[in-house]
Design a protein around this motif. Structure first.
Motif, mmCIF file in Angstrom:
data_model
loop_
_atom_site.group_PDB
_atom_site.id
_atom_site.type_symbol
_atom_site.label_atom_id
_atom_site.label_comp_id
_atom_site.label_asym_id
_atom_site.label_seq_id
_atom_site.Cartn_x
_atom_site.Cartn_y
_atom_site.Cartn_z
ATOM 1 N N ARG A 154 0.883 -1.169 0.000
ATOM 2 C CA ARG A 154 0.000 0.000 0.000
ATOM 3 C C ARG A 154 0.913 1.210 0.000
ATOM 4 N N GLU A 168 -7.098 6.082 13.953
ATOM 5 C CA GLU A 168 -7.861 5.081 13.204
ATOM 6 C C GLU A 168 -7.097 4.641 11.952
ATOM 7 N N LEU A 169 -6.522 5.620 11.248
ATOM 8 C CA LEU A 169 -5.754 5.263 10.045
ATOM 9 C C LEU A 169 -4.486 4.499 10.443
ATOM 10 N N GLN A 171 -4.201 2.477 12.890
ATOM 11 C CA GLN A 171 -4.619 1.093 13.165
ATOM 12 C C GLN A 171 -4.876 0.341 11.868
ATOM 13 N N GLU A 172 -5.443 1.043 10.907
ATOM 14 C CA GLU A 172 -5.712 0.400 9.608
ATOM 15 C C GLU A 172 -4.381 0.032 8.933
ATOM 16 N N LEU A 173 -3.442 0.963 8.947
ATOM 17 C CA LEU A 173 -2.155 0.704 8.290
ATOM 18 C C LEU A 173 -1.377 -0.405 9.004
ATOM 19 N N GLN A 175 -2.432 -3.044 9.991
ATOM 20 C CA GLN A 175 -2.883 -4.375 9.505
ATOM 21 C C GLN A 175 -2.218 -4.752 8.190
ATOM 22 N N GLU A 176 -1.581 -3.772 7.536
ATOM 23 C CA GLU A 176 -1.006 -4.038 6.212
ATOM 24 C C GLU A 176 0.337 -4.760 6.365
ATOM 25 N N ASP A 204 -2.669 6.294 -0.914
ATOM 26 C CA ASP A 204 -3.300 7.307 -0.069
ATOM 27 C C ASP A 204 -2.368 8.486 0.078
#
Ligand code: ADE
Length: 333
Positions: A154, A168-169, A171-173, A175-176, A204
């Motif tokens: 990503r 929040e972002l 935490q999302e990243l 997971q990558e 992004d």
């Protein structure tokens, strides 16, 4: 997690050797590879920028150089062994002007067969910069890193005009399995680069705040630290992540309250008695009250965004006392 960072100032990333992130790299939780963008420039000056179409001040980063660099970094991943055959070359000169260093006419195939310079890999087992030519051609990454590397990363482009970076972002990243950071300087990167890679990768553009930095490097350091500390095993206590300010869950739209340690009295200032009481329920309630108080005081816009359904009676009473009323009709029982 694998992180590739492309920048004209690889030196900016020395802090990633230190502290939690440094330890995560030593342990192999994080595999960070920093690349010198100028290594993919073609001309003798290793030029990475040009004047903007339409006029205006400043310079824009050239798409061809970025294209070569990104292709090499994401293409190299297709070769599972990822041999380390050299370090990044220093850009010509420390400033952002045109340098006078030597340039390769064409990027050279490396020992892995990938095109372009191989990155410094101070990852699982190396903390120091690898001098070009000092690593044996057959050197191979630990099998765990190679086998975990997915097909494509990503891509994150730090820019003040991007979407806001948030917990929040982060935490999302976290997971990558693989992130690629492309650090712009000057007025930014030619937009066609993001357009081109959006067809192949998730891209992004991300801002770390409403101010303008001299380049994306510091923003990337911020993001890497925020994401890195969320990876399993990086923080000593997994609960810390749950209790963080802004953490999705009970801390959503809340900042943490004050913290204390020993001694119980310092220069006449006392630690709140409840924290010494050993009563876990009261301590939890006090912490939440303090988080609400601080949020109302320092971040009223966050307090306004608190989800009424997630507030209990006590929360609402406290917010009322603080004259920060949550509309009754929105409040669930
Ligand atoms: N580059 C320059 N300013 C920035 C910001 N605020 N966020 C991310 N990248 C940037």
């Amino acid at each position: 997690m694998r992180l590739d960072i492309i920048s004209i100032f690889p030196e900016y990333f020395a802090p990633l050797d230190v502290s939690l992130i440094g330890k995560a790299r030593e342990r192999g939780t994080l595999d960070v590879r920093v690349h010198q963008l100028r290594d993919w420039a073609y001309d003798v000056h290793r030029t990475v920028d040009d004047t903007p179409y339409g006029g205006g001040p400043g310079m824009v980063m050239k798409p061809e150089v970025w294209g070569e660099a990104i292709d090499a970094v994401i293409g190299a991943s297709a070769i599972p062994s990822g041999a380390r055959s050299g370090g990044y070359a220093q850009g010509p000169g420390e400033d952002e002007g045109r340098g006078e260093g030597e340039a390769r006419a064409t990027p050279q195939p490396s020992a892995t067969g990938s095109v372009g310079p191989q990155p410094v890999v101070p990852g699982a087992d190396a903390q120091t910069t690898v001098e070009p030519g000092t690593v044996e051609p057959g050197t191979v990454e630990p099998a765990t890193v190679a086998s975990r590397t997915p097909a494509l990363p990503r891509m994150i482009v730090p820019t003040p005009s991007g979407r806001p970076f948030s917990q929040e972002l982060a935490q999302e990243l976290a997971q990558e399995p693989w992130l690629l950071f492309a650090c712009g300087r000057y007025e930014g990167i030619d937009s066609r680069v993001m357009e081109e890679y959006s067809g192949r990768l998730r891209v992004d553009e991300v801002s770390i705040g409403d101010y303008v930095l001299a380049g994306g490097e510091v923003a990337v350091l911020v993001m890497v630290e925020a994401v890195g500390r969320l990876l399993p095993g990086v923080l000593g206590n997994a609960q810390s992540v749950v209790d963080d300010s802004f953490a999705p869950g009970s801390m959503e739209n809340l900042v943490e309250g004050p913290v204390y340690t020993k001694p119980p009295v310092w220069r006449g200032h006392e630690v709140p008695a409840v924290l010494l009481s050993g009563h876990h329920g009261n301590v939890a309630r006090w912490r939440r009250d303090e988080a609400l108080r601080r949020t109302v005081r320092n971040r009223p816009e966050l307090a306004a965004a608190l989800d009424p359904a997630k507030l209990d009676k006590h929360d609402r009473k406290l917010l009322d006392e603080l004259s920060f009323r949550v509309r009754r009709k929105d409040v669930a029982n």
